[in-house]
Design a protein around this motif. Structure first.
Motif, mmCIF file in Angstrom:
data_model
loop_
_atom_site.group_PDB
_atom_site.id
_atom_site.type_symbol
_atom_site.label_atom_id
_atom_site.label_comp_id
_atom_site.label_asym_id
_atom_site.label_seq_id
_atom_site.Cartn_x
_atom_site.Cartn_y
_atom_site.Cartn_z
ATOM 1 N N LEU A 1 0.832 -1.203 0.000
ATOM 2 C CA LEU A 1 0.000 0.000 0.000
ATOM 3 C C LEU A 1 0.868 1.255 0.000
ATOM 4 N N GLY A 2 1.876 1.272 0.859
ATOM 5 C CA GLY A 2 2.740 2.448 0.960
ATOM 6 C C GLY A 2 3.527 2.715 -0.312
ATOM 7 N N VAL A 3 4.083 1.656 -0.896
ATOM 8 C CA VAL A 3 4.886 1.809 -2.111
ATOM 9 C C VAL A 3 4.022 2.264 -3.281
ATOM 10 N N SER A 4 2.834 1.675 -3.435
ATOM 11 C CA SER A 4 1.969 2.069 -4.558
ATOM 12 C C SER A 4 1.498 3.517 -4.388
ATOM 13 N N PHE A 5 1.240 3.927 -3.149
ATOM 14 C CA PHE A 5 0.859 5.318 -2.901
ATOM 15 C C PHE A 5 1.984 6.263 -3.312
ATOM 16 N N LEU A 6 3.193 5.953 -2.883
ATOM 17 C CA LEU A 6 4.343 6.799 -3.207
ATOM 18 C C LEU A 6 4.583 6.857 -4.709
ATOM 19 N N LEU A 7 4.452 5.709 -5.375
ATOM 20 C CA LEU A 7 4.665 5.673 -6.827
ATOM 21 C C LEU A 7 3.638 6.543 -7.553
ATOM 22 N N ALA A 8 2.377 6.455 -7.124
ATOM 23 C CA ALA A 8 1.330 7.262 -7.767
ATOM 24 C C ALA A 8 1.584 8.748 -7.562
ATOM 25 N N VAL A 9 1.996 9.116 -6.348
ATOM 26 C CA VAL A 9 2.291 10.519 -6.060
ATOM 27 C C VAL A 9 3.455 11.011 -6.923
ATOM 28 N N LEU A 10 4.462 10.174 -7.099
ATOM 29 C CA LEU A 10 5.624 10.553 -7.906
ATOM 30 C C LEU A 10 5.300 10.580 -9.400
ATOM 31 N N LEU A 11 4.409 9.699 -9.833
ATOM 32 C CA LEU A 11 4.057 9.634 -11.259
ATOM 33 C C LEU A 11 3.195 10.821 -11.690
ATOM 34 N N GLY A 12 2.450 11.388 -10.745
ATOM 35 C CA GLY A 12 1.563 12.501 -11.080
ATOM 36 C C GLY A 12 2.254 13.644 -11.801
ATOM 37 N N PRO A 13 3.323 14.223 -11.221
ATOM 38 C CA PRO A 13 4.003 15.346 -11.874
ATOM 39 C C PRO A 13 4.672 14.974 -13.195
ATOM 40 N N LEU A 14 4.882 13.674 -13.426
ATOM 41 C CA LEU A 14 5.470 13.239 -14.692
ATOM 42 C C LEU A 14 4.406 13.041 -15.765
ATOM 43 N N CYS A 15 3.298 12.416 -15.371
ATOM 44 C CA CYS A 15 2.269 12.049 -16.349
ATOM 45 C C CYS A 15 1.311 13.190 -16.686
ATOM 46 N N ILE A 16 0.930 13.982 -15.686
ATOM 47 C CA ILE A 16 -0.067 15.026 -15.931
ATOM 48 C C ILE A 16 0.408 16.053 -16.960
ATOM 49 N N PRO A 17 1.640 16.590 -16.848
ATOM 50 C CA PRO A 17 2.107 17.521 -17.893
ATOM 51 C C PRO A 17 2.189 16.861 -19.265
#
Length: 323
Positions: free
Chosen positions: A10-26
């Motif tokens: 749970l913790g790792v997937s949460f962190l990955l999603a948070v980190l992927l946001g600034p990469l994928c959204i732009p």
């Protein structure tokens, strides 16, 4: 029961999603993968036009990486990935055609039906190889019924119902992210109790990824998940219910999704037979918006409802007989 691995997932997937946001959204914004808002929808939603969509790839990527890291390989592992990523792919193609190819309807009804059927059949093949029980238990009782070969028809029905119900729920900022986190959280507990470790880890991976996605999807949303995310989540929750042998419990734990789908069925049925609408708009979350509720009030109320349904489902689970 390996609670540690589940929590780490749970913790790792949460962190990955948070980190992927600034990469994928732009990237989605540069590709002009913006949301097209319905003209006949709530007027307050028109300002959301152009907000990046297809953010479901953030959820699916974070979930998959965490699941690969912490889960053992085996038939349940492949069944869960086939269901979530398979339906997610159908949703991705639908999103891509709508947005990139400027075809407002996306996949045709027959194309989407065919894609969903292919994924469902692949899943059925895997659970048949697993020799998964074809019995179905009734929540809150010790009663069960072995359906034999007809069980696989039920599996297909579960997938079609789950993916459509979850898809209908995706209509307000953070609505599906929050309700799916609650539903998958309940199924993570069910899976741990049933010693279905791979299903527990998968559910935890989904909870973490949707909560990480919620950081960017909460009102006012910076990104929407699109069908890529909603169909993937629907396929995933259907698969977990099947593998944990809690097929009927899905109706309770996923109560918000069920109500959303029923509101659409009732609205369409009423209009076609009587020429009258029961709700101001369906799915039902739009009805509450049009009665004057703020978007945030609707979302938090539905989150609370999701929490209640999840709690009732867990209480009922204790009464399901061993299959």
């Amino acid at each position: 029961m390996d609670y540690a691995s589940t929590l780490w997932t749970l913790g790792v997937s949460f962190l990955l999603a948070v980190l992927l946001g600034p990469l994928c959204i732009p990237m989605l914004r540069r590709l002009k993968f913006g949301q097209q808002v319905r003209d006949d929808g709530p007027q307050s939603h028109l300002k959301k036009t152009g907000t990046p969509t297809m953010g479901g790839i953030i959820i699916l990527l974070a979930m998959t990486v965490a699941f690969l890291k912490f889960s053992d390989r085996g038939w349940p592992f492949w069944a869960l990935l086939v269901a979530s990523l398979g339906f997610g792919l159908v949703g991705f193609l639908d999103d891509f055609i709508k947005i990139a190819m400027k075809r407002s309807l996306g996949l045709t009804a027959k194309q989407k039906l065919f894609g969903q059927l292919v994924v469902s059949i692949a899943f059925c093949f895997i659970i048949h190889r697993m020799d998964l029980s074809t019995a179905v238990g009734v929540p809150g009782t010790n009663w069960s019924l072995d359906l034999g070969w007809a069980y696989y028809i039920l599996v297909v029905i579960i997938f079609f119902a789950a993916t459509n119900a979850v898809n209908f729920t995706d209509g307000l900022d953070g609505l599906l992210s929050g309700t799916s986190a609650l539903a998958f959280g309940a199924f993570a507990i069910v899976a741990l109790e049933a010693t279905q470790q791979q299903s527990a880890i998968f559910s935890a991976a989904v909870v973490g990824s949707v909560l990480g996605f919620l950081v960017y999807n909460a009102h006012p949303a910076k990104v929407f998940m699109g069908d890529s995310g909603s169909l993937g989540l629907g396929g995933g929750i259907g698969a977990v219910a099947i593998l944990t042998k809690t097929e009927l419990l899905l109706i309770v734990i996923g109560g918000v999704f069920v109500l959303e789908m029923l509101s659409v069925i009732i609205q369409v049925g009423s209009f076609k037979t009587r020429g009258k609408r029961v709700f101001k708009m369906s799915p039902i979350h739009h009805h509450f918006e049009l009665t004057g509720w703020s978007e945030w009030r609707v979302v938090t109320t539905f989150w609370l409802a999701g929490l209640v349904f999840a709690a009732i489902g867990l209480i009922l689970y204790k009464g399901i007989g061993n299959l």
